[in-house]
Design an enzyme around this catalytic site. Structure first.
Site, PDB file in Angstrom:
ATOM      1  N   LYS A  64       0.838  -1.192   0.000  1.00 54.49           N
ATOM      2  CA  LYS A  64       0.000   0.000   0.000  1.00 54.49           C
ATOM      3  C   LYS A  64       0.876   1.245   0.000  1.00 54.49           C
ATOM      4  O   LYS A  64       1.875   1.315   0.712  1.00 54.49           O
ATOM      5  CB  LYS A  64      -0.905   0.016   1.245  1.00 54.49           C
ATOM      6  CG  LYS A  64      -2.185  -0.766   1.103  1.00 54.49           C
ATOM      7  CD  LYS A  64      -3.109  -0.510   2.287  1.00 54.49           C
ATOM      8  CE  LYS A  64      -4.453  -1.177   2.094  1.00 54.49           C
ATOM      9  NZ  LYS A  64      -5.362  -0.899   3.235  1.00 54.49           N
ATOM     10  N   GLU A 122     -19.655  -7.845   8.533  1.00 54.48           N
ATOM     11  CA  GLU A 122     -20.744  -7.159   9.233  1.00 54.48           C
ATOM     12  C   GLU A 122     -21.749  -8.125   9.837  1.00 54.48           C
ATOM     13  O   GLU A 122     -22.253  -7.906  10.945  1.00 54.48           O
ATOM     14  CB  GLU A 122     -21.441  -6.192   8.278  1.00 54.48           C
ATOM     15  CG  GLU A 122     -20.578  -5.041   7.813  1.00 54.48           C
ATOM     16  CD  GLU A 122     -19.771  -5.351   6.567  1.00 54.48           C
ATOM     17  OE1 GLU A 122     -19.105  -4.439   6.051  1.00 54.48           O
ATOM     18  OE2 GLU A 122     -19.805  -6.525   6.111  1.00 54.48           O
ATOM     19  N   ARG A 174     -25.791  -4.798   5.258  1.00 53.57           N
ATOM     20  CA  ARG A 174     -25.264  -6.126   4.969  1.00 53.57           C
ATOM     21  C   ARG A 174     -25.563  -7.123   6.088  1.00 53.57           C
ATOM     22  O   ARG A 174     -25.353  -8.320   5.924  1.00 53.57           O
ATOM     23  CB  ARG A 174     -23.752  -6.042   4.731  1.00 53.57           C
ATOM     24  CG  ARG A 174     -23.354  -4.963   3.749  1.00 53.57           C
ATOM     25  CD  ARG A 174     -21.890  -4.995   3.421  1.00 53.57           C
ATOM     26  NE  ARG A 174     -21.613  -6.030   2.437  1.00 53.57           N
ATOM     27  CZ  ARG A 174     -20.402  -6.304   1.974  1.00 53.57           C
ATOM     28  NH1 ARG A 174     -19.366  -5.640   2.427  1.00 53.57           N
ATOM     29  NH2 ARG A 174     -20.215  -7.243   1.079  1.00 53.57           N
TER      30      ARG A 174
END
Length: 624
Positions: free
Chosen positions: A278, A364, A392
């Site tokens: 990243k 979730e 979700r």
């Protein structure tokens, strides 16, 4: 026009280039990405990490005929630059500009729209099966990050793909080395061997021969798995029916492109594990990829972000302070987040109470049922989650928490319009989808103090509660020293007494409603509770008011205003009424305040709706 764009070809041109030219393209894309996002803000670190991967994928596959299905969109800016959308980057994530996520109607190269994570493998599998059904020779590739692989949906798709034996390539972009740090010359050499034609034709031929002798076939399978297990972390994927390759360096085009070329020739489910970094190529983002995941405009030299000075604390900060203070007094309080520690304001809580902090990853559904299990055993879970992400876990909210009437407090951040993230992230639906669930108390604060009071109220309830609050700064009210103050459940607050018209506000539209009330000489009420509604006050207001206007930063279909209409009908009342809120369409990216004005949810819009409603009514009787 940025001169760099003249150097960046479309995918077809990229495929005609030499390897050295393709490497130059990767440098240009990274430079262009830094130049533009430093001015507009957006998702940066993950995109810097996928520059070479994007170049390699478009160099190898015949896009858009071949399908690239990117997960989420956080990593897809280089893909957008390579597919002709570079000129649109100056209006990245702005109204009528370029979306920060994947959108099918934005480009034929966006094979599948995505703003939430972990959908790529399922969608790509559907496309691969469709190609098989129509006998179309098409490559389908899903590109998914290691974080998105923590979601159950990804594993459901992997499990199904292995059974279907579909021609699907999954590229696992591992940018945190959370699966395995096993990367280097040896593993790259093994991957090139394992993805080559010789090895795979040999494995296929051996499989056919050994199928005649089942015991030998089983022995050979175990032997192969044992050897591969020593040098690669792919046994899990192999057991799910995938041929696993990797890990390889995701920044080395000399490794990426030949490996992808080899994998293109192999049939069936395949998984390529690539290691990326990243923030690659920008030192501040490499050093702190979490901070530079999503950025405001920043200085390209030192990475310093431009931040607004002063101002009120954000609602997220108020929640973060509240939960730390509450945990000091309540030993059973535990905090749960699905991979949103920073976004939900839980950094300090984790530092103070690490044993009571649970980041469950991008999961979730698990977060909500995990909270239910904790609540069953006497703990008091607080689930910090965005409005759009709670969608979700709807069944878990209903089935695992509400039916059992468990004391779980949901702190719903990013409720209402969120601005630059657009349609996939707007918190438009929580009041409508939660209001119909029995046992659930739903609150919406008008300001920071009321947020804290409502969190106290919800935490004290014996059953589930949901407090929704917006993104961004509060209104700047001073906070009371009483850290434990609560609100009577189901009781609204009268802000202004007027005549003829009653304006009922839910949440942070209260200031605009009060301003409109002053102009119209209307009664203004801060409803505070979406459920239960203050029906006693509604009945009283209906006796001496001719009309109602409700205001909410949520969808009008099934929302809080609809609840008011239902309650009035149940009381046998039929007053004239206007429900102001978000219309029956998806609201795209753009400045939230500008959208609120355009949708008639600012003071001027409320005044206009109120006047229009009053004009329909008979004029008031003259005073004696």
């Amino acid at each position: 026009m940025n001169p760099l764009l003249e150097q960046i070809p479309d995918p077809q041109g990229l495929r005609r280039m030499s390897r050295s030219e393709q490497k130059a393209v990767a440098r240009w894309v990274r430079q262009f990405l830094l130049e533009t996002v430093s001015q507009t803000g957006g998702h940066l670190a993950s995109c810097l990490g996928t520059v070479e991967l994007s170049v390699a994928l478009h160099a190898v596959f015949a896009t858009p005929e071949d399908r690239l299905v990117w997960d989420v969109g956080h990593q897809a800016y280089p893909h957008k630059i390579l597919t002709g959308r570079g000129p649109l980057f100056p209006r990245l994530r702005m109204k009528d500009g370029l979306s920060g996520f994947l959108k099918r109607d934005e480009s034929p190269f966006d094979a599948f729209g995505a703003g939430h994570s972990s959908t790529s493998i399922s969608a790509a599998l559907g496309m691969a099966v469709a190609a098989k059904l129509t006998q179309r020779q098409r490559q389908v590739v899903a590109i998914i990050g290691d974080g998105a692989m923590t979601a159950g949906l990804a594993y459901e798709a992997l499990n199904n793909a292995g059974v279907l034996d579909a021609d699907l390539l999954v590229v696992l972009n591992d940018n945190e080395m959370s699966i395995s740090p096993n990367v280097g010359a040896v593993s790259q050499y093994l991957t090139r061997i394992l993805s080559g034609r010789f090895y795979n034709s040999m494995r296929e031929g051996a499989g056919q021969a050994l199928s005649l002798v089942p015991p030998l076939r089983e022995l050979a399978r175990k032997a192969e798995e044992g050897v591969k297990g020593l040098v690669s972390p792919g046994v899990l994927f192999e057991e799910m029916g995938f041929h696993y390759y990797g890990p390889i360096d995701g920044h080395d085009l000399d490794v990426l492109i030949p490996t992808l070329e080899n994998l293109k020739k192999i049939k069936g489910p395949r998984l390529l594990h690539v290691i990326t970094r990243k923030g690659k190529g920008f030192a501040p983002a490499e050093a702190d990829p979490c901070t530079y995941h999503g950025v405001t405009p920043f200085d390209r030299q030192d990475g310093r972000m431009v931040k607004k000075s002063g101002g009120a604390p954000s609602y997220t900060q108020v929640f973060g302070d509240w939960i730390c203070d509450k945990a000091a007094a309540e030993s059973t309080l535990v905090a749960i987040t699905p991979a949103m520690r920073e976004g939900s304001g839980l950094v300090r809580f984790q530092q103070l109470y690490p044993e009571r902090y649970f980041d469950v990853g991008i999961a979730e559904q698990h977060a909500v049922t995990f909270a239910a299990g904790l609540a069953c055993e006497g703990q008091r879970p607080v689930v910090a989650i965005y409005s759009t992400f709670l969608q979700r876990a709807y069944d878990q909210l209903l089935h695992d928490v509400a039916i059992q009437n468990l004391p779980v407090l949901f702190a719903i951040d990013r409720a209402g319009l969120v601005g630059a993230d657009g349609a996939t992230h707007q918190g438009a639906f929580d009041m409508a989808y939660a209001r119909c669930i029995p046992n659930l108390t739903i609150m919406a604060p008008k300001d920071e103090q009321e947020l804290r009071d409502m969190l106290n109220t919800g935490f004290a309830l014996p059953g589930p509660a949901l407090v929704r609050y917006p993104r961004g700064a509060g209104v700047g009210v001073p906070l009371d020293r009483d850290l434990g103050r609560t609100i009577p459940v189901g009781k609204a607050e009268l802000l202004r007494r007027g005549r003829r018209l009653a304006i009922l506000s839910f949440g942070t539209r209260a200031a605009a409603a009060l301003q409109a009330g002053e102009t119209l000489d209307a009664t203004v009420v801060n409803m505070r509770f979406v459920k239960p509604l203050d029906t006693e006050l509604l009945s009283t207001l209906a006796q001496d008011h001719e009309a109602f206007v409700t205001v909410e930063e949520g969808c009008t279909l099934g929302g809080a205003g609809a609840g008011v209409a239902e309650a009035l009908l149940d009381l046998g009342l039929r007053p004239s009424m206007r429900i102001l809120g978000l219309p029956d369409r998806f609201i795209e990216q753009g400045d939230a305040e500008a959208w609120l004005a355009e949708l008639g949810l600012d003071a001027a819009g409320i005044v206009g709706a109120g006047r229009e409603l009053l004009e329909r009514l008979a004029p008031p009787a003259p005073e004696a």
